[in-house]
Enzyme design. Structure first.
Site, PDB file in Angstrom:
ATOM      1  N   TRP A 130      -1.818 -44.419 -13.792  1.00 46.66           N
ATOM      2  CA  TRP A 130      -3.032 -45.016 -14.336  1.00 46.66           C
ATOM      3  C   TRP A 130      -3.648 -46.067 -13.428  1.00 46.66           C
ATOM      4  O   TRP A 130      -4.790 -46.457 -13.629  1.00 46.66           O
ATOM      5  CB  TRP A 130      -2.717 -45.682 -15.681  1.00 46.66           C
ATOM      6  CG  TRP A 130      -1.454 -46.498 -15.635  1.00 46.66           C
ATOM      7  CD1 TRP A 130      -0.214 -46.113 -16.058  1.00 46.66           C
ATOM      8  CD2 TRP A 130      -1.295 -47.817 -15.089  1.00 46.66           C
ATOM      9  NE1 TRP A 130       0.716 -47.103 -15.807  1.00 46.66           N
ATOM     10  CE2 TRP A 130       0.073 -48.161 -15.218  1.00 46.66           C
ATOM     11  CE3 TRP A 130      -2.163 -48.738 -14.509  1.00 46.66           C
ATOM     12  CZ2 TRP A 130       0.588 -49.381 -14.785  1.00 46.66           C
ATOM     13  CZ3 TRP A 130      -1.658 -49.956 -14.071  1.00 46.66           C
ATOM     14  CH2 TRP A 130      -0.296 -50.269 -14.209  1.00 46.66           C
ATOM     15  N   LYS A 154      -1.521 -33.480 -14.556  1.00 46.27           N
ATOM     16  CA  LYS A 154      -1.050 -34.191 -15.747  1.00 46.27           C
ATOM     17  C   LYS A 154      -1.212 -35.671 -15.454  1.00 46.27           C
ATOM     18  O   LYS A 154      -0.478 -36.238 -14.637  1.00 46.27           O
ATOM     19  CB  LYS A 154       0.404 -33.838 -16.041  1.00 46.27           C
ATOM     20  CG  LYS A 154       0.930 -34.413 -17.365  1.00 46.27           C
ATOM     21  CD  LYS A 154       1.390 -35.826 -17.218  1.00 46.27           C
ATOM     22  CE  LYS A 154       1.739 -36.445 -18.565  1.00 46.27           C
ATOM     23  NZ  LYS A 154       1.901 -37.918 -18.466  1.00 46.27           N
ATOM     24  N   SER A 207       6.626 -44.234 -11.167  1.00 41.18           N
ATOM     25  CA  SER A 207       7.751 -45.162 -11.149  1.00 41.18           C
ATOM     26  C   SER A 207       8.998 -44.519 -10.556  1.00 41.18           C
ATOM     27  O   SER A 207       9.081 -43.294 -10.394  1.00 41.18           O
ATOM     28  CB  SER A 207       8.047 -45.624 -12.581  1.00 41.18           C
ATOM     29  OG  SER A 207       8.525 -44.522 -13.353  1.00 41.18           O
ATOM     30  N   GLU A 228       5.626 -40.442  -4.389  1.00 44.31           N
ATOM     31  CA  GLU A 228       5.129 -41.754  -3.963  1.00 44.31           C
ATOM     32  C   GLU A 228       5.435 -42.697  -5.115  1.00 44.31           C
ATOM     33  O   GLU A 228       4.784 -42.665  -6.151  1.00 44.31           O
ATOM     34  CB  GLU A 228       3.626 -41.687  -3.648  1.00 44.31           C
ATOM     35  CG  GLU A 228       3.132 -42.857  -2.819  1.00 44.31           C
ATOM     36  CD  GLU A 228       2.833 -44.086  -3.647  1.00 44.31           C
ATOM     37  OE1 GLU A 228       3.712 -44.980  -3.711  1.00 44.31           O
ATOM     38  OE2 GLU A 228       1.749 -44.155  -4.226  1.00 44.31           O
ATOM     39  N   LEU A 229       6.467 -43.541  -4.911  1.00 43.17           N
ATOM     40  CA  LEU A 229       6.994 -44.340  -6.007  1.00 43.17           C
ATOM     41  C   LEU A 229       6.670 -45.822  -5.788  1.00 43.17           C
ATOM     42  O   LEU A 229       5.610 -46.153  -5.275  1.00 43.17           O
ATOM     43  CB  LEU A 229       8.500 -44.089  -6.129  1.00 43.17           C
ATOM     44  CG  LEU A 229       8.897 -42.601  -6.210  1.00 43.17           C
ATOM     45  CD1 LEU A 229      10.405 -42.452  -6.290  1.00 43.17           C
ATOM     46  CD2 LEU A 229       8.209 -41.904  -7.372  1.00 43.17           C
ATOM     47  N   CYS A 262       1.193 -50.091  -5.748  1.00 45.88           N
ATOM     48  CA  CYS A 262       2.503 -49.900  -5.128  1.00 45.88           C
ATOM     49  C   CYS A 262       2.562 -50.572  -3.762  1.00 45.88           C
ATOM     50  O   CYS A 262       3.633 -51.000  -3.329  1.00 45.88           O
ATOM     51  CB  CYS A 262       2.828 -48.416  -5.020  1.00 45.88           C
ATOM     52  SG  CYS A 262       1.589 -47.450  -4.135  1.00 45.88           S
TER      53      CYS A 262
END
Length: 451
Positions: A130, A154, A207, A228-229, A262
Site C-alpha cells: 500500500w 493482488k 514485509s 523486495e522486502l 523500504c
C-alpha cells in the site's frame, strides 16, 4: 466476502469492495493465460505504443489518481501526484528500452551460429503493498508486459481503488482486456494463487513475513520469484560532510511518504565530532512537520496508512526509550497519526536500531569513524541500501564493496530509478526490479546453437 479502504486521516470508510471467490479468481487467471498466447506474438512497436499511451493517461488523470492514493493510504497529495508522474516515466522508459534489452545476443562459440534469446514466460503474479500503490505496480507491470507476459495483480486490500484504477488505465490505453487484471482477494487467499498451474512466476513487494510465505510456496511449486522486502538503510554522515547538505539528504531520506518506504533512511550513523550539531539542525527541520489534512497541497507529512501501523511504531519507540534512548522530539500518537520523532543515543540492542522503523522516526547513533560506521551499517538483517555523506566522494567510493547492500548512494538518499537496478540482499529479499536486470527476471533465457 468484502474488503474496505479506510481513510487514515479521519478513519472513515472510503469504499467497500466485494472479493473474488477462488472460482472467479481461477477463471480470470485462465482468461489472462489465453490472452498471453496472442499477446506474446505482438511486436515491440505495438507494445511500446500501448505502454506510452498508459503513461499519457496517467499524466492526464494524475489529479484524480493522486486523490485516490491520498484517500486510501494518507500520503500528502503533492507526493501522491508526484508518484503518478513517476509511473509515467517508467512507462516511457520501458516503451523505449525494452526491445534493446530483450534483443537476441550473439555469442561466439565453435557453432556456426550461437545466440541467446529472451522469451516471455506467461502469466506473472504480482502481490503489491500500500505504501506506493501506483509506483510499486507500474514498475513491475511495465517491463513484464513489454516482455510479452500477461499479468495479474493482488494489491493490498486498503488500496483497492488504486488497484482498479491501474487496471482501468491499461484497458483505456487499448490493451487487450485480459492482458492485465486485478484480483480482489483477502491476504489469506494471496498465496493460493501462486500454486495455480497457469501462474508462471511471482513478484512480491512487502514485509519479511509475506516474503517468507511467498518464497516458501513458490519454492515448493518450483516457480521463480522476486522479493523486495524491508530495509533498515543507514545514513552515514562522516565528519568531513557538508552539514547542511547532509541534514537535507537525511531529512528527505527519513520523511518521504511519512517514513513509509523500504528504502528510507532508518538509522543515522553520525560522526561523534559533528553529532550534536547534526541533531540540532535536523531537529529544527522536523519542527516544520505539522499535521495538516493530506489533501492540502502544503501538507508535508501524513498519517500512517493504518492505526495498527502507528501503534506498532509507538511500541518500538517506547521500548527503545525504556532501554536508554533519549526522546528529543515527537513520540506522540493520535489514531493513525504519529508525530515526526527523533531518538538520540540509540545503540544496538534497541528496537530502534535492530528493527525496521516503517514510519517517521529518526534514530541517531554515534560512530567513531568510517570503519565503525561500516560495521554498524552492516549490523542489520537487511541489505537494501545505504547513504554516505562526505565532501570526499572518492573516499566513500573506495569502501563501496564493504557494504552488504543492494545500493550505495553517496551524497544522496537511496531512491528507485528506472535506469538503475533495484533490490536488496539478506532479509531485504532477492532479485532485481527496473533497468535491464528487472525485465530479465521474468523471461526464459534460451540458448540457441546451430552447427
Amino acid at each position: 466476502m468484502e474488503v474496505s479502504s479506510i481513510n487514515p486521516w479521519n478513519l472513515r470508510e472510503v469504499e467497500r469492495f466485494k472479493t473474488h471467490t477462488s472460482e472467479e479468481a481461477s477463471a480470470i487467471i485462465e482468461s489472462v493465460n489465453t490472452q498471453f498466447l496472442s499477446w506474446k506474438k505482438t511486436s515491440f512497436a505495438d507494445r511500446s505504443a500501448l505502454l506510452n499511451r498508459v503513461g499519457e493517461i496517467l499524466l492526464e488523470r494524475k489529479e484524480t489518481y493522486g486523490a485516490h492514493i491520498t484517500a486510501e493510504m494518507g500520503k500528502p497529495i503533492s507526493e501522491s501526484i508526484a508518484e503518478v508522474e513517476k509511473c509515467a516515466w517508467v512507462c516511457r522508459f520501458y516503451a523505449e528500452k525494452a526491445e534493446s534489452f530483450l534483443s537476441p545476443k550473439m555469442v561466439h562459440t565453435d557453432a556456426s551460429k550461437s545466440f541467446v534469446t529472451y522469451n516471455p514466460l506467461g502469466v506473472i503474479y504480482a502481490i503489491m503493498p500500500w505504501n506506493f500503490p501506483f509506483w510499486q505496480v507500474l514498475r513491475f507491470a511495465a517491463p513484464t508486459l513489454m516482455a510479452g507476459n500477461t499479468a495479474i495483480l493482488k494489491h493490498a486490500p486498503n488500496v483497492t481503488r488504486c488497484a482498479l484504477d491501474i487496471e482501468e488505465t491499461f484497458r483505456d490505453a487499448g490493451y487487450p482486456e485480459n492482458a492485465f487484471r486485478t484480483l480482489i482477494l483477502d491476504n489469506t487467499q494471496a498465496s493460493q494463487i501462486i500454486e495455480h498451474p497457469l501462474v508462471r512466476a511471482v513478484s512480491l513487494t512487502g514485509s519479511e513475513k509475506a516474503g517468507e510465505a511467498v518464497a516458501s510456496t513458490a519454492g515448493r511449486v518450483l516457480k521463480p520469484s522476486v522479493l523486495e522486502l524491508g530495509g533498515s538503510n543507514a545514513v552515514i554522515v562522516l565528519e568531513d560532510a557538508d552539514l547542511d547538505t547532509a541534514v537535507d539528504v537525511g531529512f528527505r531520506a527519513r520523511f518521504l511518504n511519512s517514513g513509509q518506504s523500504c528504502i528510507a533512511g532508518k538509522r543515522f550513523l553520525i560522526a561523534d565530532s559533528i553529532y550534536d550539531q547534526y541533531v540540532e539542525k535536523f531537529t529544527t527541520r522536523v519542527a516544520d512537520l505539522i499535521f495538516k489534512d493530506p489533501t492540502d497541497r502544503s501538507a508535508k507529512i501524513g498519517p500512517l496508512a493504518r492505526v495498527d501501523l502507528a501503534e506498532g511504531i509507538e511500541r518500538q519507540v517506547n521500548d527503545s526509550i525504556a532501554k536508554g534512548a533519549k526522546l528529543v522530539a515527537g513520540g506522540k500518537r493520535d489514531g493513525a497519526k504519529y508525530d515526526a520523532t527523533i531518538l538520540t543515543e540509540v545503540t544496538p540492542g534497541m528496537r530502534a536500531f535492530d528493527e525496521e522503523l516503517f514510519g517517521p522516526v529518526a534514530p541517531f547513533i554515534r560512530v567513531k569513524d568510517f570503519d565503525h560506521a561500516i560495521r554498524l551499517s552492516n549490523r542489520s538483517n537487511f541489505g537494501l541500501g545505504v547513504t554516505i555523506c562526505t565532501r570526499n566522494p572518492e573516499k566513500a567510493l573506495a569502501r563501496v564493496n564493504e557494504f552488504d547492500e543492494g545500493a550505495v548512494f553517496i551524497n544522496e538518499l537511496v531512491k528507485s530509478d528506472p535506469r538503475l537496478p533495484f533490490g536488496g540482499i539478506k532479509r531485504s529479499g532477492f532479485g532485481r526490479e527496473l533497468s535491464s536486470e528487472g525485465i530479465h527476471e521474468f523471461v526464459n533465457v534460451k540458448t540457441v546453437y546451430v552447427k
